[in-house]
Design an enzyme around this catalytic site. Structure first.
Site, PDB file in Angstrom:
ATOM      1  CG  HIS A   1      -2.014  -1.012   1.181  1.00  0.00           C
ATOM      2  ND1 HIS A   1      -3.261  -0.752   0.657  1.00  0.00           N
ATOM      3  CD2 HIS A   1      -2.034  -2.305   1.587  1.00  0.00           C
ATOM      4  CE1 HIS A   1      -4.012  -1.846   0.758  1.00  0.00           C
ATOM      5  NE2 HIS A   1      -3.284  -2.805   1.315  1.00  0.00           N
TER       6      HIS A   1
ATOM      7  CG  ASP B   1      -2.672  -4.564   5.130  1.00  0.00           C
ATOM      8  OD1 ASP B   1      -1.770  -3.709   5.229  1.00  0.00           O
ATOM      9  OD2 ASP B   1      -3.818  -4.303   4.709  1.00  0.00           O
ATOM     10  CD  GLU B   2      -5.379  -6.068   1.496  1.00  0.00           C
ATOM     11  OE1 GLU B   2      -6.504  -6.615   1.468  1.00  0.00           O
ATOM     12  OE2 GLU B   2      -5.204  -4.848   1.295  1.00  0.00           O
ATOM     13  CB  VAL B   3       3.168  -7.422   0.784  1.00  0.00           C
ATOM     14  CG1 VAL B   3       4.372  -7.144  -0.125  1.00  0.00           C
ATOM     15  CG2 VAL B   3       3.262  -6.589   2.061  1.00  0.00           C
TER      16      VAL B   3
END
Length: 645
Positions: free
Chosen positions: A294, A359-361
């Site tokens: 992100h 998160d969410e790499v």
């Protein structure tokens, strides 16, 4: 009245009327529902009596002399501000405003307030019982309090707490108990005794200000709401892929290029004022800087610290593609800028915890980026075998630096899933309870957000799979009870020691569909259910009672200027003042009560008509003998004792 004054002289119709009068009143009172106790969240233990006392407008909050000697300048400042704030909250917000009502129907409405006695409560005495009454505001401090209110032998109210933070919670409870009842203020449920403390130390709300810029005034209002609900953490998701509103004085291009506009920023001065504002209300502010996914907004000002995989994202027409951009782990200045930004933040936010995301790499971005060769060379140099280990490498670097500053990191559960969360790091479980269980069984502390996502239609299954049974609602407002039923530890099979490592939970308000225009509706309508679940005992689970108390709380917050949230259920919450009225106008009746009153009125009318008819006949008879009547005193004409016949 005649019946009670002269029972031996009462006629049969009078006795019949009196019976119907009392029967009607019985049925009227019988129709109302009662709130278990009009405080939110519901206290641990309380005893509520049947009486009420008048509370004068010139009310005083007083610290006892023993406590005053232990209370330093900062301690006294916090309490004085609180006394003023609650004086306004109690005596100005509710003055001359009609009563909150749950329903027009007595079967559904709450009981009217108890009429106060002639006794008056004019003072709340504050006693600080701890040796260190004003410790720094951090997770794990003592927030307990007790409150007693008595009217015999004389009116008295005492609020006791080991710390000032417990006093703030006790003042909020007291404020909720004092009500304007039409012509005066009153406190009911006397004699009253409350012993209260939070079930969980971490009771938070996450607010995303990157996807839509949220003005500081809105954030302050969220803090006021958290204090009213006895929540104590505002997790500020300040930056994300969409924008970078945090002003870094060392790296100004971050906000100059990354913010939506020149005005859509948070300066150091504004942040300091905001933190002070929150601290005065017992709320900690925890910032979040997402590492290493992100990261697109970081690259707007400093492109070389992010990876460029835009060609792949555009080609695939990736939805929310900016969320896929990750930091460039092969660029040395990436770590330098991240460290310096975190160091700046650590001086602005006194809370011991800083959230660093994780998160969410999106690994394909590293693999298909223009920096691919540079990244793989870096991995080879540092013996990093794969992208999973590369993510762990960056997470470890950031946590180590945080610890060198004396701070504790908080990470989303993906970081723990890849084995990269340090032992002292707090794991933020958002994908499932299994992530929370894994963390606490490994000896780490954890916070739960799975099931507390305010931006989703179905809170218990944000990924649309593995939805627990009986957890789905088709009405949006009913999803509030999905939150209420979501207990952080129930049914997880944790030992008592493992449960102690569950610090609490956070409701999360992601801002894809939220901005300044609807933030209250998105957050404050349903977050009270999470607040009670995190403060009150797990055995407190009456949804119907909670709904009534939440409705009353919302009305209080509307009148105090804290909230602009919509209702959780139908009710009547006037917020404009009117001229003083009777304490309570009984405008609605139960059906049986109304029928009884109608019968009572008919009986009374029948008696009056019959009596009038007899008197008219008597007058006609008297007029036939005027010569006799002329000699009778006027006052005796209608008296049977002076009847000439």
């Amino acid at each position: 009245v005649f019946f009670f004054a002269n029972p031996e002289s009462a006629t049969r119709p009078m006795r019949f009327s009196a019976f119907f009068l009392f029967f009607s009143l019985f049925l009227l009172v019988r129709g109302y529902k009662n709130i278990s106790f009009p405080v939110f969240p519901l206290p641990d233990a309380y005893h509520a009596g049947p009486r009420a006392m008048h509370v004068p407008h010139r009310f005083t909050f007083e610290i006892d002399s023993a406590s005053s000697s232990k209370c330093d300048k900062e301690c006294r400042k916090l309490l004085d501000q609180a006394f003023h704030r609650y004086s306004v909250g109690i005596f100005e917000a509710h003055s001359r405003v009609p009563l909150w009502r749950l329903s027009k129907h007595p079967q559904m409405d709450v009981a009217p307030p108890i009429k106060p006695s002639h006794k008056s409560l004019s003072l709340l005495r504050i006693e600080l019982t701890g040796d260190n009454p004003h410790p720094p505001l951090q997770i794990g401090i003592d927030e307990s309090y007790s409150l007693t209110v008595v009217d015999e032998p004389k009116p008295a109210a005492t609020l006791r707490a080991p710390t000032t933070w417990g006093v703030l919670h006790g003042l909020e409870t007291f404020a909720q108990l004092v009500r304007w009842i039409g012509t005066e203020y009153a406190i009911g449920h006397v004699p009253l005794s409350i012993i209260d403390s939070p079930r969980f130390a971490w009771r938070g709300l996450m607010v995303d200000t990157a996807r839509h810029y949220i003005p500081m005034a809105d954030l302050k209002r969220m803090v006021d709401a958290l204090a009213a609900m006895k929540m104590n953490v505002l997790h500020w998701h300040m930056v994300d892929a969409q924008s970078f509103p945090f002003v870094s004085e060392k790296y100004p291009l971050l906000h100059q290029k990354g913010a939506f506009s020149e005005e859509s920023i948070y300066t150091h001065a504004a942040i300091k004022k905001f933190v002070d504002y929150a601290t005065a209300r017992g709320v900690m502010i925890m910032p979040e800087f997402d590492i290493s996914g992100h990261a697109a907004s970081w690259g707007l000002g400093y492109p070389h610290i992010t990876t460029d995989c835009w060609d792949m994202l555009v080609e695939k027409n990736t939805r929310y593609g900016e969320n896929r951009i990750a930091m460039n782990p092969a660029e040395p200045q990436t770590y330098e800028i991240v460290h310096d930004v975190i160091k700046e933040a650590s001086t602005l936010f006194p809370m011991n915890h800083i959230h660093i995301g994780g998160d969410e790499v999106y690994y394909p971005c590293w693999n298909h980026s223009k920096q691919h060769d540079q990244i793989h060379q870096y991995m080879a140099t540092h013996n990093i075998p794969d992208y999973r280990s590369l993510q762990a490498h960056m997470a470890n670097n950031t946590q180590t630096y945080l610890e060198s500053l004396g701070k504790t990191g908080v990470v989303w559960d993906e970081t723990d899933a890849i084995g990269a969360a340090h032992n002292r790091t707090v794991v933020h479980a958002w994908r499932s309870s299994a992530a929370l269980v894994k963390a606490v069984r490994e000896g780490k502390n954890a916070v739960l957000s799975d099931g507390y996502y305010l931006d989703v239609q179905v809170p218990r299954c944000p990924h649309h799979t593995h939805c627990p049974p009986k957890s789905l609602h088709w009405m949006w407002i009913w999803t509030a009870w999905d939150f209420y039923r979501r207990d952080p530890v129930e049914g997880l099979g944790l030992t008592a020691e493992e449960e102690q490592r569950v610090l609490g939970g956070e409701a999360c308000a992601w801002a894809e569909s939220m901005d300044t225009n609807n933030i209250d509706a998105r957050i404050l309508t349903r977050v009270p259910t999470v607040a009670e679940r995190l403060w009150s005992s797990g055995s407190i689970n009456d949804e119907v009672d909670a709904e009534r108390r939440i409705s009353m709380l919302r009305c209080d917050m509307l009148r105090r200027g804290i909230s602009k949230a919509g209702p959780i259920t139908s009710d009547f919450c006037p917020t404009t003042t009117v001229d003083p009225v009777l304490p309570y106008k009984i405008a609605t009746f139960s059906l049986a009560g109304m029928v009884s009153l109608v019968i009572l009125v008919v009986i009374i009318l029948f008696i009056l008509l019959r009596r009038t008819s007899r008197e008219l006949e008597r007058m006609s008879a008297l007029q036939l003998g005027t010569s006799v009547a002329d000699d009778i005193p006027e006052r005796s004409v209608y008296s049977p004792l002076h009847d000439p016949e």
